[in-house]
Design a protein around this motif. Structure first.
Motif, short mmCIF file in Angstrom:
data_model
loop_
_atom_site.label_atom_id
_atom_site.label_comp_id
_atom_site.label_asym_id
_atom_site.label_seq_id
_atom_site.Cartn_x
_atom_site.Cartn_y
_atom_site.Cartn_z
N ALA A 247 16.30 -23.42 14.55
CA ALA A 247 16.57 -22.47 13.45
C ALA A 247 17.24 -21.21 13.96
CB ALA A 247 15.26 -22.13 12.74
N ASP A 248 16.90 -20.80 15.17
CA ASP A 248 17.52 -19.60 15.74
C ASP A 248 19.03 -19.75 15.89
OD1 ASP A 248 15.13 -18.24 15.92
OD2 ASP A 248 14.72 -18.90 17.97
N VAL A 249 19.48 -20.99 16.09
CA VAL A 249 20.91 -21.24 16.25
C VAL A 249 21.67 -20.82 15.00
CG1 VAL A 249 22.64 -23.05 16.57
CG2 VAL A 249 20.52 -23.10 17.90
N PHE A 250 21.02 -21.01 13.83
CA PHE A 250 21.71 -20.75 12.57
C PHE A 250 21.86 -19.26 12.28
CE2 PHE A 250 20.64 -25.13 12.08
CZ PHE A 250 21.65 -25.64 11.31
N LYS A 251 21.04 -18.45 12.89
CA LYS A 251 21.11 -17.02 12.59
C LYS A 251 22.45 -16.41 12.97
CE LYS A 251 16.10 -16.47 13.09
NZ LYS A 251 14.99 -15.82 13.79
N ASP A 252 23.09 -16.99 13.98
CA ASP A 252 24.37 -16.45 14.44
C ASP A 252 25.57 -17.14 13.78
OD1 ASP A 252 23.06 -14.72 16.20
OD2 ASP A 252 22.99 -16.26 17.77
N SER A 253 25.29 -18.13 12.90
CA SER A 253 26.40 -18.86 12.30
C SER A 253 26.63 -18.50 10.85
CB SER A 253 26.15 -20.38 12.42
OG SER A 253 25.04 -20.77 11.63
N CYS A 254 25.88 -17.52 10.33
CA CYS A 254 26.07 -17.08 8.95
C CYS A 254 27.16 -16.01 8.90
CB CYS A 254 24.76 -16.50 8.39
SG CYS A 254 23.65 -17.75 7.71
N ALA A 255 28.21 -16.29 8.16
CA ALA A 255 29.28 -15.31 8.01
C ALA A 255 28.83 -14.20 7.07
CB ALA A 255 30.54 -15.98 7.48
N GLU A 256 29.26 -12.97 7.34
CA GLU A 256 28.87 -11.84 6.50
C GLU A 256 29.94 -11.49 5.48
OE1 GLU A 256 27.87 -8.61 9.03
OE2 GLU A 256 26.09 -9.58 9.86
N SER A 257 31.12 -12.05 5.62
CA SER A 257 32.19 -11.77 4.66
C SER A 257 33.02 -13.03 4.48
CB SER A 257 33.07 -10.62 5.14
OG SER A 257 33.64 -10.93 6.39
N TYR A 258 33.74 -13.09 3.37
CA TYR A 258 34.55 -14.25 3.08
C TYR A 258 35.75 -14.34 4.01
CZ TYR A 258 31.99 -14.58 -1.30
OH TYR A 258 31.00 -14.68 -2.23
N SER A 259 36.07 -15.56 4.40
CA SER A 259 37.32 -15.81 5.11
C SER A 259 38.38 -16.08 4.07
CB SER A 259 37.16 -17.01 6.05
OG SER A 259 36.20 -16.74 7.04
N MET A 260 39.36 -15.22 3.98
CA MET A 260 40.35 -15.30 2.90
C MET A 260 41.58 -16.11 3.28
SD MET A 260 38.65 -13.63 0.72
CE MET A 260 39.83 -13.54 -0.61
N THR A 261 41.71 -16.49 4.55
CA THR A 261 42.89 -17.23 4.99
C THR A 261 42.48 -18.66 5.38
OG1 THR A 261 42.67 -16.67 7.34
CG2 THR A 261 43.85 -15.11 5.92
N PRO A 262 43.39 -19.62 5.29
CA PRO A 262 43.08 -20.99 5.71
C PRO A 262 42.62 -21.09 7.18
CG PRO A 262 45.02 -21.01 4.33
CD PRO A 262 44.70 -19.56 4.58
N PRO A 263 43.30 -20.44 8.14
CA PRO A 263 42.79 -20.52 9.51
C PRO A 263 41.39 -19.92 9.65
CG PRO A 263 45.06 -19.75 9.50
CD PRO A 263 44.60 -19.71 8.09
N GLY A 264 41.13 -18.82 8.92
CA GLY A 264 39.81 -18.20 8.99
C GLY A 264 38.72 -19.07 8.39
N ARG A 265 39.03 -19.75 7.28
CA ARG A 265 38.04 -20.63 6.66
C ARG A 265 37.69 -21.79 7.58
NH1 ARG A 265 41.08 -19.53 1.84
NH2 ARG A 265 42.29 -21.45 2.07
N LEU A 266 38.71 -22.33 8.22
CA LEU A 266 38.46 -23.45 9.13
C LEU A 266 37.58 -23.02 10.29
CD1 LEU A 266 38.86 -26.35 9.94
CD2 LEU A 266 41.09 -25.74 10.93
N ARG A 267 37.80 -21.82 10.82
CA ARG A 267 36.97 -21.33 11.92
C ARG A 267 35.52 -21.10 11.45
NH1 ARG A 267 41.90 -19.12 13.58
NH2 ARG A 267 42.39 -19.72 15.73
N ALA A 268 35.36 -20.55 10.26
CA ALA A 268 34.01 -20.31 9.73
C ALA A 268 33.26 -21.62 9.57
CB ALA A 268 34.09 -19.57 8.40
N MET A 269 33.95 -22.64 9.06
CA MET A 269 33.30 -23.94 8.88
C MET A 269 32.99 -24.59 10.22
SD MET A 269 35.12 -25.61 5.52
CE MET A 269 36.78 -25.55 6.18
#
Length: 432
Positions: A247-269
């Motif tokens: 569960a601790d792993v997930f704490k660092d994988s939550c984005a705090e803001s929207y990725s508005m670009t296609p490259p940014g969305r892919l990195r967030a996912m």
């Protein structure tokens, strides 16, 4: 006149969706400011839903008045074609009632146990606020324990959303869960309602404590079913500790803001899927030790765990897996051809841009083929087997992302500011 009003209404819907996204991305400080933001968000969502209901009524009236203009007929045809070339096409066409129930769970952003309490199977929720796959922690491990409590097309929808979101964002009109006005009715063009509304407090709790509340591990259920010996209880405690570590792993994988670009969305996912895979690899050795310590009777009881939601026989579950495996071999034009065609139509790339787009198209095709190869041939009967299958699916998603990301970055870098703005807000079909 009605067609023009429908176009104007769609423009209002687009503006309202943008306003909702802006509000969701803000992080006001102080309880008063947070309450104000929540009230504004609720008001905007109500306005958005009202406009969408009127839009659906207008579309029904247009159909009754006679033949559609050629542009609208082309839009409807594009929607039909895009709906077919998807991983979830079989499930959407196979059971309209089931698809509509999954859409309800998805649009409301229900966590698995929230859906179960309402008599629905858990559905794949792609986004909650700026967080991709918000219930990854519970989905991965609860699916491992009781897959029949999840929508049968869960992973097919996950693959569709993973590819879709790169190009279209999270407001795709071709949601993986198609709209059915009546059971068995044809798929029609419809925009989704966008991301499920989420308060900043709920998002912080979800990201900060993924192993608490509705996403808690079913340790108590396992204990009641298996009745472990003292030695087995010690191994179960190790499993519980591994679950907390995961569960601790997930704490660092939550984005705090929207990725508005296609490259940014892919990195967030990619970041989210990578965290999920790491969690699986943390838990799997402990689960393997505990499961192998059980006798045959205990294993049988462990295998039978699960909530009493929409029970399906093992034969039905296997038939669904076979159908999915067969459907995986079909062309996935909605995921591979459609985005490249729309980019060409909207951005008009030339020269170096066109060459980079061709490479992006090939990378996307190769990535989807990798996802096709990861489709299951059967449904494992044990939690260990299901967790192993889960690991392979996650690896396939990461491999797909690794193929697309360099080509996406290269193509995006060749675009002008105006072209980037168009790509960032790309729609799958042209406005009628």
């Amino acid at each position: 006149m009605l067609s023009r009003q429908s176009t104007e209404r769609q423009n209002r819907i687009d503006r309202l969706q943008q306003r909702v996204q802006q509000l969701q991305s803000q992080k006001p400080e102080g309880r008063r400011a947070q309450r104000t933001q929540e009230r504004l968000l609720q008001t905007q969502n109500r306005l958005l839903q009202r406009e969408q209901r009127v839009q659906q009524s207008d579309q029904a009236r247009l159909q009754r008045l006679g033949p559609q203009p050629s542009a609208e007929r082309a839009t409807a045809a594009a929607a039909q074609a895009a709906a077919r070339g998807r991983f979830a096409a079989h499930f959407r066409n196979n059971d309209a009632l089931q698809a509509r129930a999954a859409l309800t769970a998805r649009e409301n952003g229900w966590a698995p146990r929230h859906a179960w309490r309402r008599g629905h199977r858990a559905a794949f929720v792609a986004w909650l606020g700026p967080v991709f796959w918000p219930y990854a922690y519970s989905d991965i491990f609860e699916y491992t324990f009781w897959p029949t409590a999840y929508d049968p097309g869960y992973w097919a929808y996950a693959y569709d959303d993973f590819v879709d979101t790169v190009f279209w964002g999270t407001d795709s009109p071709y949601s993986a869960y198609a709209r059915y006005p009546e059971p068995g009715a044809a798929i029609t063009y419809s925009r989704t309602r966008g991301r499920a509304s989420v308060s900043p407090q709920a998002l912080r709790q979800l990201c900060g404590e993924p192993d608490k509340g509705v996403t808690a591990w079913p340790i108590a259920e396992i204990t009641r079913a298996v009745r472990p010996t003292p030695e087995q209880r010690a191994l179960l405690d190790e499993l519980k500790a591994a679950a907390a570590k995961a569960a601790d792993v997930f704490k660092d994988s939550c984005a705090e803001s929207y990725s508005m670009t296609p490259p940014g969305r892919l990195r967030a996912m990619t970041n989210r899927v990578n965290a999920t895979l790491n969690a699986v690899r943390i838990v799997r050795p402990a689960l393997e030790k505990f499961y192998n310590s059980l006798d045959d009777e205990q294993k049988a009881r462990f295998n039978a765990l699960g909530p009493n939601v929409g029970e399906r026989s093992q034969q039905q579950t296997q038939q669904e897996a076979n159908a999915q495996a067969e459907g995986c071999g079909d062309p996935k034009s909605s995921l591979t051809q459609l985005p490249i065609e729309r980019i060409e139509a909207v951005i008009h790339p030339a020269g170096q841009q066109k060459e980079a787009l061709d490479r992006l198209g090939k990378a996307t095709k190769d990535a989807v083929e990798g996802l096709q190869a990861a489709c299951p041939d059967d449904v494992p009967l044990t939690p260990l087997g299901r967790l192993e299958a889960m690991e392979k699916r996650l690896e396939a998603m990461l491999h797909a992302a690794a193929l697309v990301q360099p080509a996406m970055d290269e193509f995006y870098a060749t675009l002008s500011n105006e072209q980037k703005a168009r790509f960032n807000t790309l729609q799958q079909v042209a406005s009628p």
